[in-house]
Design a protein around this motif. Structure first.
Motif, mmCIF file in Angstrom:
data_model
loop_
_atom_site.group_PDB
_atom_site.id
_atom_site.type_symbol
_atom_site.label_atom_id
_atom_site.label_comp_id
_atom_site.label_asym_id
_atom_site.label_seq_id
_atom_site.Cartn_x
_atom_site.Cartn_y
_atom_site.Cartn_z
ATOM 1 N N TYR A 60 0.834 -1.205 0.000
ATOM 2 C CA TYR A 60 0.000 0.000 0.000
ATOM 3 C C TYR A 60 0.870 1.258 0.000
ATOM 4 O O TYR A 60 0.611 2.210 -0.750
ATOM 5 C CB TYR A 60 -0.925 -0.016 1.215
ATOM 6 C CG TYR A 60 -1.761 1.236 1.362
ATOM 7 C CD1 TYR A 60 -2.855 1.479 0.533
ATOM 8 C CD2 TYR A 60 -1.453 2.174 2.349
ATOM 9 C CE1 TYR A 60 -3.613 2.639 0.672
ATOM 10 C CE2 TYR A 60 -2.207 3.325 2.495
ATOM 11 C CZ TYR A 60 -3.288 3.551 1.660
ATOM 12 O OH TYR A 60 -4.023 4.698 1.804
ATOM 13 N N LEU A 61 1.925 1.269 0.838
ATOM 14 C CA LEU A 61 2.830 2.420 0.897
ATOM 15 C C LEU A 61 3.573 2.591 -0.424
ATOM 16 O O LEU A 61 3.785 3.721 -0.891
ATOM 17 C CB LEU A 61 3.829 2.249 2.045
ATOM 18 C CG LEU A 61 3.242 2.321 3.458
ATOM 19 C CD1 LEU A 61 4.324 2.004 4.488
ATOM 20 C CD2 LEU A 61 2.631 3.686 3.728
ATOM 21 N N LEU A 62 3.970 1.458 -1.032
ATOM 22 C CA LEU A 62 4.654 1.512 -2.323
ATOM 23 C C LEU A 62 3.729 2.080 -3.398
ATOM 24 O O LEU A 62 4.151 2.896 -4.223
ATOM 25 C CB LEU A 62 5.131 0.116 -2.716
ATOM 26 C CG LEU A 62 5.898 0.004 -4.035
ATOM 27 C CD1 LEU A 62 7.182 0.823 -3.973
ATOM 28 C CD2 LEU A 62 6.221 -1.444 -4.347
ATOM 29 N N MET A 63 2.464 1.673 -3.361
ATOM 30 C CA MET A 63 1.493 2.164 -4.326
ATOM 31 C C MET A 63 1.257 3.669 -4.137
ATOM 32 O O MET A 63 1.146 4.413 -5.104
ATOM 33 C CB MET A 63 0.174 1.404 -4.183
ATOM 34 C CG MET A 63 -0.855 1.728 -5.262
ATOM 35 S SD MET A 63 -2.296 0.639 -5.189
ATOM 36 C CE MET A 63 -2.919 1.029 -3.553
ATOM 37 N N GLN A 64 1.187 4.101 -2.871
ATOM 38 C CA GLN A 64 1.027 5.527 -2.589
ATOM 39 C C GLN A 64 2.210 6.327 -3.124
ATOM 40 O O GLN A 64 2.035 7.421 -3.672
ATOM 41 C CB GLN A 64 0.885 5.758 -1.088
ATOM 42 C CG GLN A 64 -0.519 5.577 -0.542
ATOM 43 C CD GLN A 64 -0.636 6.122 0.858
ATOM 44 O OE1 GLN A 64 0.278 5.990 1.675
ATOM 45 N NE2 GLN A 64 -1.763 6.734 1.159
ATOM 46 N N SER A 68 2.121 9.195 -5.936
ATOM 47 C CA SER A 68 2.685 10.514 -5.676
ATOM 48 C C SER A 68 3.658 10.912 -6.780
ATOM 49 O O SER A 68 3.656 12.053 -7.249
ATOM 50 C CB SER A 68 3.389 10.520 -4.319
ATOM 51 O OG SER A 68 4.031 11.743 -4.074
ATOM 52 N N GLU A 69 4.486 9.961 -7.216
ATOM 53 C CA GLU A 69 5.455 10.249 -8.279
ATOM 54 C C GLU A 69 4.749 10.499 -9.610
ATOM 55 O O GLU A 69 5.198 11.322 -10.413
ATOM 56 C CB GLU A 69 6.445 9.093 -8.395
ATOM 57 C CG GLU A 69 7.385 8.992 -7.203
ATOM 58 C CD GLU A 69 8.339 7.816 -7.288
ATOM 59 O OE1 GLU A 69 8.219 7.044 -8.270
ATOM 60 O OE2 GLU A 69 9.188 7.668 -6.391
ATOM 61 N N LEU A 70 3.624 9.788 -9.853
ATOM 62 C CA LEU A 70 2.853 10.006 -11.073
ATOM 63 C C LEU A 70 2.258 11.409 -11.091
ATOM 64 O O LEU A 70 2.247 12.088 -12.127
ATOM 65 C CB LEU A 70 1.749 8.953 -11.191
ATOM 66 C CG LEU A 70 0.866 9.027 -12.443
ATOM 67 C CD1 LEU A 70 1.704 8.872 -13.709
ATOM 68 C CD2 LEU A 70 -0.230 7.973 -12.395
ATOM 69 N N LYS A 71 1.776 11.859 -9.923
ATOM 70 C CA LYS A 71 1.231 13.217 -9.819
ATOM 71 C C LYS A 71 2.323 14.245 -10.077
ATOM 72 O O LYS A 71 2.086 15.259 -10.738
ATOM 73 C CB LYS A 71 0.605 13.426 -8.441
ATOM 74 C CG LYS A 71 -0.698 12.681 -8.221
ATOM 75 C CD LYS A 71 -1.234 12.915 -6.812
ATOM 76 C CE LYS A 71 -2.524 12.134 -6.597
ATOM 77 N NZ LYS A 71 -3.030 12.301 -5.210
ATOM 78 N N LEU A 72 3.515 13.982 -9.520
ATOM 79 C CA LEU A 72 4.638 14.890 -9.759
ATOM 80 C C LEU A 72 4.958 14.957 -11.244
ATOM 81 O O LEU A 72 5.216 16.035 -11.794
ATOM 82 C CB LEU A 72 5.871 14.415 -8.985
ATOM 83 C CG LEU A 72 5.933 14.697 -7.488
ATOM 84 C CD1 LEU A 72 7.165 14.056 -6.891
ATOM 85 C CD2 LEU A 72 5.938 16.187 -7.214
ATOM 86 N N TYR A 73 4.965 13.795 -11.890
ATOM 87 C CA TYR A 73 5.281 13.739 -13.317
ATOM 88 C C TYR A 73 4.279 14.563 -14.122
ATOM 89 O O TYR A 73 4.656 15.371 -14.976
ATOM 90 C CB TYR A 73 5.283 12.291 -13.787
ATOM 91 C CG TYR A 73 5.663 12.118 -15.242
ATOM 92 C CD1 TYR A 73 7.000 12.077 -15.620
ATOM 93 C CD2 TYR A 73 4.695 12.022 -16.224
ATOM 94 C CE1 TYR A 73 7.360 11.933 -16.948
ATOM 95 C CE2 TYR A 73 5.040 11.875 -17.557
ATOM 96 C CZ TYR A 73 6.376 11.835 -17.912
ATOM 97 O OH TYR A 73 6.725 11.711 -19.222
ATOM 98 N N HIS A 178 9.675 12.119 -5.245
ATOM 99 C CA HIS A 178 9.079 13.197 -4.457
ATOM 100 C C HIS A 178 10.019 13.695 -3.358
ATOM 101 O O HIS A 178 10.009 14.883 -3.020
ATOM 102 C CB HIS A 178 7.728 12.770 -3.865
ATOM 103 C CG HIS A 178 7.787 11.672 -2.872
ATOM 104 N ND1 HIS A 178 7.963 10.358 -3.225
ATOM 105 C CD2 HIS A 178 7.695 11.689 -1.514
ATOM 106 C CE1 HIS A 178 7.976 9.610 -2.129
ATOM 107 N NE2 HIS A 178 7.816 10.386 -1.074
ATOM 108 N N HIS A 179 10.883 12.822 -2.819
ATOM 109 C CA HIS A 179 11.867 13.279 -1.843
ATOM 110 C C HIS A 179 12.954 14.118 -2.520
ATOM 111 O O HIS A 179 13.446 15.096 -1.939
ATOM 112 C CB HIS A 179 12.502 12.085 -1.129
ATOM 113 C CG HIS A 179 11.617 11.494 -0.076
ATOM 114 N ND1 HIS A 179 11.761 10.207 0.392
ATOM 115 C CD2 HIS A 179 10.563 12.024 0.607
ATOM 116 C CE1 HIS A 179 10.842 9.967 1.313
ATOM 117 N NE2 HIS A 179 10.104 11.048 1.452
ATOM 118 N N LEU A 180 13.320 13.740 -3.744
ATOM 119 C CA LEU A 180 14.295 14.529 -4.496
ATOM 120 C C LEU A 180 13.767 15.936 -4.753
ATOM 121 O O LEU A 180 14.488 16.930 -4.589
ATOM 122 C CB LEU A 180 14.612 13.831 -5.821
ATOM 123 C CG LEU A 180 15.582 14.565 -6.752
ATOM 124 C CD1 LEU A 180 16.925 14.765 -6.083
ATOM 125 C CD2 LEU A 180 15.740 13.806 -8.064
#
Length: 283
Positions: A60-64, A68-73, A178-180
């Motif tokens: 679940y955390l991996l999917m989140q 999140s990365e898809l939204k950033l993209y 997202h951390h980057l």
């Protein structure tokens, strides 16, 4: 059914199952019908259930993180698309400039005057075309980072002069996207907020070495001694009154870098007689 409703029902089910299990065990003990074989089976099923919950939580955390990365993209790829459209729109204008330069000899007879006028014309065109300054960002492999940096640059106050140097087009890093963005965003925000109309130059460098991103940012700073810079990374320290509203802060950025076994190095440099603070992140 909504995601929050499924989570709520699942938690209710787990609590009820646990209560029923405890009741049955107590009942078996009180009635004297306790069977170690049944208890062992129950224990194994409990272990399997806990294992499943842990595995589900990890997935679940991996999917989140992926969402999140898809939204950033999606969010930061748009500025790059706008830059591409702007460059394409100027292609016709660029062709006209080339024709003007090529045909300048028809109106100028003196060779030295022709060279001077062509040079002045080209200089004027380059100075007016700001979009070409950030073309290297289009070529790097990390499009999210490229779009993020470009969006920061174009939204910065107009008096700030930003220079971007890309030393490696293949940007590789083991840190999550997202951390980057959080780390780089903190450094960029701090550099821009320190700028004034008199000290308005910011220099960014992008590189990659040993499968790690190297991001370096420099901004003009006056009256700052290197021995005092370490305070920037202290928890709760800030030169701004409204510190709580300024993102992660350098302390939290440093903690994130440490989580990925990266490093941040701060130094002072002189460029063209001006003092610059330089922050280099390897992550």
């Amino acid at each position: 059914m909504a995601n929050w409703a499924r989570k709520f029902l699942y938690r209710i089910f787990c609590v009820l199952a646990m209560l029923v299990s405890v009741y049955l065990i107590v009942d078996f003990l009180v009635s004297g019908t306790f069977d170690y074989r049944i208890f062992t089976m129950f224990l194994l099923l409990t272990v399997v259930e806990i294992w499943g919950i842990i595995d589900w939580r990890r997935n679940y955390l991996l999917m989140q993180q992926k969402e999140s990365e898809l939204k950033l993209y999606k969010h930061y790829i748009r500025p790059l698309e706008e830059l591409v459209k702007e460059i394409r729109a100027k292609q016709h204008e660029f062709d006209n400039h080339v024709n003007a330069i090529l045909n300048m000899h028809l109106t100028v007879n003196d060779y030295e005057e022709l060279v001077a006028r062509q040079s002045a014309y080209i200089t004027e065109v380059i100075r007016d075309d700001d979009s070409r300054r950030y073309l290297p960002l289009l070529r790097i492999s990390d499009k999210v980072l490229a779009g993020f940096l470009y969006s920061k640059i174009v939204r910065a106050p107009s008096f700030i002069k930003t220079e971007v140097e890309v030393k490696s087009l293949e940007i590789i890093s083991g840190i999550s996207e997202h951390h980057l963005i959080e780390i780089v965003g903190t450094l960029v925000d701090n550099a821009y907020e320190a700028c004034t109309k008199e000290m308005n130059r910011v220099v960014m460098e992008l590189d990659s070495e040993n499968d790690r991103l190297v991001f370096l940012i420099k901004n003009q700073l006056q009256g700052m001694k290197l021995k005092n810079i370490h305070r920037f990374f202290e928890k709760g320290y800030s030169t701004k009154k409204d510190y709580d509203r300024h993102g992660l802060g350098l302390y939290n950025a440093k903690m994130l870098i440490g989580r990925y076994h990266g490093e941040i190095v701060v130094s002072m440099e002189k460029m063209n007689g001006a003092d610059f603070i330089c922050m280099k992140v390897v992550v």
